[in-house]
Scaffold this motif. Structure first.
Motif, PDB file in Angstrom:
ATOM      1  N   PHE A  80       0.762  -1.194  -0.053  1.00  0.00           N
ATOM      2  CA  PHE A  80      -0.016  -0.042  -0.077  1.00  0.00           C
ATOM      3  C   PHE A  80       0.937   1.269  -0.087  1.00  0.00           C
ATOM      4  O   PHE A  80       0.440   2.351  -0.300  1.00  0.00           O
ATOM      5  CB  PHE A  80      -0.906  -0.041   1.145  1.00  0.00           C
ATOM      6  CG  PHE A  80      -0.442   0.058   2.446  1.00  0.00           C
ATOM      7  CD1 PHE A  80       0.004   1.230   3.114  1.00  0.00           C
ATOM      8  CD2 PHE A  80      -0.183  -1.270   3.183  1.00  0.00           C
ATOM      9  CE1 PHE A  80       0.766   1.226   4.450  1.00  0.00           C
ATOM     10  CE2 PHE A  80       0.239  -0.994   4.727  1.00  0.00           C
ATOM     11  CZ  PHE A  80       0.655  -0.006   4.909  1.00  0.00           C
ATOM     12  N   ASN A  81       2.026   1.126   0.317  1.00  0.00           N
ATOM     13  CA  ASN A  81       2.800   2.539   0.429  1.00  0.00           C
ATOM     14  C   ASN A  81       4.280   2.357  -0.357  1.00  0.00           C
ATOM     15  O   ASN A  81       5.144   3.115  -0.469  1.00  0.00           O
ATOM     16  CB  ASN A  81       3.341   2.791   1.776  1.00  0.00           C
ATOM     17  CG  ASN A  81       4.077   1.805   2.481  1.00  0.00           C
ATOM     18  OD1 ASN A  81       4.308   0.559   2.299  1.00  0.00           O
ATOM     19  ND2 ASN A  81       4.594   2.075   3.627  1.00  0.00           N
ATOM     20  N   THR A  82       4.436   1.195  -1.241  1.00  0.00           N
ATOM     21  CA  THR A  82       5.595   0.909  -2.133  1.00  0.00           C
ATOM     22  C   THR A  82       5.091   0.173  -3.339  1.00  0.00           C
ATOM     23  O   THR A  82       3.874  -0.130  -3.339  1.00  0.00           O
ATOM     24  CB  THR A  82       6.655  -0.132  -1.390  1.00  0.00           C
ATOM     25  OG1 THR A  82       6.222  -1.428  -0.979  1.00  0.00           O
ATOM     26  CG2 THR A  82       7.088   0.325   0.035  1.00  0.00           C
ATOM     27  N   ARG A  83       6.020   0.059  -4.353  1.00  0.00           N
ATOM     28  CA  ARG A  83       5.599  -0.612  -5.297  1.00  0.00           C
ATOM     29  C   ARG A  83       6.198  -1.994  -5.583  1.00  0.00           C
ATOM     30  O   ARG A  83       7.316  -2.364  -5.547  1.00  0.00           O
ATOM     31  CB  ARG A  83       6.121   0.141  -6.669  1.00  0.00           C
ATOM     32  CG  ARG A  83       5.604  -0.414  -8.009  1.00  0.00           C
ATOM     33  CD  ARG A  83       6.257   0.541  -9.315  1.00  0.00           C
ATOM     34  NE  ARG A  83       7.596   0.530  -9.417  1.00  0.00           N
ATOM     35  CZ  ARG A  83       8.552   1.453  -9.056  1.00  0.00           C
ATOM     36  NH1 ARG A  83       8.032   2.531  -8.648  1.00  0.00           N
ATOM     37  NH2 ARG A  83       9.868   1.089  -9.212  1.00  0.00           N
ATOM     38  N   MET A  84       5.117  -2.798  -5.475  1.00  0.00           N
ATOM     39  CA  MET A  84       5.549  -4.527  -5.464  1.00  0.00           C
ATOM     40  C   MET A  84       5.549  -4.865  -6.948  1.00  0.00           C
ATOM     41  O   MET A  84       5.220  -4.234  -7.949  1.00  0.00           O
ATOM     42  CB  MET A  84       4.451  -5.297  -4.745  1.00  0.00           C
ATOM     43  CG  MET A  84       4.271  -5.039  -3.454  1.00  0.00           C
ATOM     44  SD  MET A  84       5.869  -6.055  -2.454  1.00  0.00           S
ATOM     45  CE  MET A  84       5.212  -5.661  -0.969  1.00  0.00           C
ATOM     46  N   PHE A  85       6.330  -5.977  -7.167  1.00  0.00           N
ATOM     47  CA  PHE A  85       6.445  -6.698  -8.534  1.00  0.00           C
ATOM     48  C   PHE A  85       4.948  -6.984  -9.248  1.00  0.00           C
ATOM     49  O   PHE A  85       5.148  -7.254 -10.494  1.00  0.00           O
ATOM     50  CB  PHE A  85       7.761  -7.979  -8.479  1.00  0.00           C
ATOM     51  CG  PHE A  85       6.726  -9.049  -7.761  1.00  0.00           C
ATOM     52  CD1 PHE A  85       6.326 -10.263  -8.205  1.00  0.00           C
ATOM     53  CD2 PHE A  85       6.622  -9.029  -6.036  1.00  0.00           C
ATOM     54  CE1 PHE A  85       5.775 -11.233  -7.957  1.00  0.00           C
ATOM     55  CE2 PHE A  85       6.351 -10.358  -5.734  1.00  0.00           C
ATOM     56  CZ  PHE A  85       5.731 -11.311  -6.446  1.00  0.00           C
ATOM     57  N   ASN A  86       4.034  -7.148  -8.135  1.00  0.00           N
ATOM     58  CA  ASN A  86       2.858  -7.530  -8.822  1.00  0.00           C
ATOM     59  C   ASN A  86       1.772  -6.811  -7.883  1.00  0.00           C
ATOM     60  O   ASN A  86       2.122  -6.718  -6.650  1.00  0.00           O
ATOM     61  CB  ASN A  86       2.548  -9.152  -8.765  1.00  0.00           C
ATOM     62  CG  ASN A  86       1.178  -9.544  -9.141  1.00  0.00           C
ATOM     63  OD1 ASN A  86       0.140  -8.985  -8.645  1.00  0.00           O
ATOM     64  ND2 ASN A  86       1.348 -10.445 -10.074  1.00  0.00           N
ATOM     65  N   PRO A  87       0.684  -5.980  -8.546  1.00  0.00           N
ATOM     66  CA  PRO A  87       0.009  -5.398  -7.780  1.00  0.00           C
ATOM     67  C   PRO A  87      -1.064  -5.962  -6.765  1.00  0.00           C
ATOM     68  O   PRO A  87      -1.641  -5.347  -5.938  1.00  0.00           O
ATOM     69  CB  PRO A  87      -0.880  -4.558  -8.781  1.00  0.00           C
ATOM     70  CG  PRO A  87      -0.766  -5.413  -9.823  1.00  0.00           C
ATOM     71  CD  PRO A  87       0.532  -5.852  -9.972  1.00  0.00           C
ATOM     72  N   LEU A  88      -1.082  -7.287  -6.667  1.00  0.00           N
ATOM     73  CA  LEU A  88      -2.022  -8.116  -5.821  1.00  0.00           C
ATOM     74  C   LEU A  88      -1.099  -8.309  -4.642  1.00  0.00           C
ATOM     75  O   LEU A  88      -1.598  -8.747  -3.594  1.00  0.00           O
ATOM     76  CB  LEU A  88      -2.482  -9.286  -6.416  1.00  0.00           C
ATOM     77  CG  LEU A  88      -3.540  -9.110  -7.647  1.00  0.00           C
ATOM     78  CD1 LEU A  88      -3.899 -10.472  -8.350  1.00  0.00           C
ATOM     79  CD2 LEU A  88      -4.833  -8.775  -6.851  1.00  0.00           C
ATOM     80  N   VAL A  89       0.075  -8.109  -4.546  1.00  0.00           N
ATOM     81  CA  VAL A  89       0.940  -8.476  -3.301  1.00  0.00           C
ATOM     82  C   VAL A  89       0.778  -7.505  -2.391  1.00  0.00           C
ATOM     83  O   VAL A  89       1.055  -6.298  -2.636  1.00  0.00           O
ATOM     84  CB  VAL A  89       2.429  -8.684  -3.513  1.00  0.00           C
ATOM     85  CG1 VAL A  89       3.301  -8.775  -2.419  1.00  0.00           C
ATOM     86  CG2 VAL A  89       2.549  -9.859  -4.546  1.00  0.00           C
ATOM     87  N   TYR A  90       0.225  -7.801  -1.271  1.00  0.00           N
ATOM     88  CA  TYR A  90      -0.062  -6.686  -0.066  1.00  0.00           C
ATOM     89  C   TYR A  90       1.229  -6.783   0.682  1.00  0.00           C
ATOM     90  O   TYR A  90       1.574  -5.574   1.301  1.00  0.00           O
ATOM     91  CB  TYR A  90      -1.155  -7.099   0.761  1.00  0.00           C
ATOM     92  CG  TYR A  90      -1.550  -6.573   1.903  1.00  0.00           C
ATOM     93  CD1 TYR A  90      -2.186  -5.191   1.725  1.00  0.00           C
ATOM     94  CD2 TYR A  90      -1.076  -6.773   3.243  1.00  0.00           C
ATOM     95  CE1 TYR A  90      -2.464  -4.355   2.982  1.00  0.00           C
ATOM     96  CE2 TYR A  90      -1.264  -6.071   4.305  1.00  0.00           C
ATOM     97  CZ  TYR A  90      -1.821  -4.581   4.183  1.00  0.00           C
ATOM     98  OH  TYR A  90      -2.268  -3.997   5.388  1.00  0.00           O
ATOM     99  N   TYR A  91       1.883  -7.690   0.977  1.00  0.00           N
ATOM    100  CA  TYR A  91       2.749  -7.723   1.990  1.00  0.00           C
ATOM    101  C   TYR A  91       3.894  -8.737   1.405  1.00  0.00           C
ATOM    102  O   TYR A  91       3.426  -9.830   0.917  1.00  0.00           O
ATOM    103  CB  TYR A  91       2.416  -8.230   3.559  1.00  0.00           C
ATOM    104  CG  TYR A  91       3.663  -8.420   4.303  1.00  0.00           C
ATOM    105  CD1 TYR A  91       4.151  -7.248   5.000  1.00  0.00           C
ATOM    106  CD2 TYR A  91       3.788  -9.841   4.590  1.00  0.00           C
ATOM    107  CE1 TYR A  91       5.084  -7.505   5.824  1.00  0.00           C
ATOM    108  CE2 TYR A  91       5.083  -9.806   5.732  1.00  0.00           C
ATOM    109  CZ  TYR A  91       5.735  -8.735   6.314  1.00  0.00           C
ATOM    110  OH  TYR A  91       6.743  -8.818   7.156  1.00  0.00           O
ATOM    111  N   LEU A  92       5.112  -8.546   1.539  1.00  0.00           N
ATOM    112  CA  LEU A  92       6.292  -9.636   1.337  1.00  0.00           C
ATOM    113  C   LEU A  92       7.417  -9.336   2.226  1.00  0.00           C
ATOM    114  O   LEU A  92       7.880  -8.309   2.624  1.00  0.00           O
ATOM    115  CB  LEU A  92       6.827  -9.072  -0.105  1.00  0.00           C
ATOM    116  CG  LEU A  92       7.834  -9.924  -0.682  1.00  0.00           C
ATOM    117  CD1 LEU A  92       7.516 -11.322  -0.829  1.00  0.00           C
ATOM    118  CD2 LEU A  92       8.194  -9.305  -2.004  1.00  0.00           C
ATOM    119  N   SER A  93       7.755 -10.675   2.828  1.00  0.00           N
ATOM    120  CA  SER A  93       8.947 -10.377   3.637  1.00  0.00           C
ATOM    121  C   SER A  93      10.048 -11.594   3.058  1.00  0.00           C
ATOM    122  O   SER A  93       9.564 -12.678   2.772  1.00  0.00           O
ATOM    123  CB  SER A  93       8.661 -10.766   5.132  1.00  0.00           C
ATOM    124  OG  SER A  93       8.273 -11.847   5.385  1.00  0.00           O
TER     125      SER A  93
END
Length: 97
Positions: A80-93
């Motif tokens: 929600f505050n960064t650009r992920m590799f895929n727009p469906l990714v909400y969180y990644l660790s």
């Protein structure tokens, strides 16, 4: 790696897994499950091995602004505050320890 997907559709998660595998072949994935603290989200875990070059590639490809620990072994980001590799990714660790 932990991935939270902003969807309850497992096909969306499988699509993200396929995309991740294109970045780092050989990843293994856990079954998808409902993310317990969010509505309308599922999560899965991915595991594998990588070298330093692959690590740097993942860090620079999967998100544009990871937070990380002081040892650079743990990285995390919210979509929600960064650009992920895929727009469906909400969180990644990711944990490289």
């Amino acid at each position: 790696m932990k991935v939270v997907v902003s969807s309850l559709n497992e096909e969306d998660a499988f699509s993200i897994q396929k995309e991740l595998s294109s970045f780092l072949p050989g990843l293994g994935y856990s079954p998808c499950r409902a993310e317990p603290s969010l509505n309308d989200a599922i999560e899965f875990l991915a595991s594998g091995t990588c070298d330093e070059v692959q690590k740097d590639f993942l860090i620079h490809t999967l998100n544009n602004d990871f937070d990380h620990d002081e040892d650079d072994t743990e990285f995390w980001a919210y979509g929600f505050n960064t650009r992920m590799f895929n727009p469906l990714v909400y969180y990644l660790s990711m944990d490289f320890s």
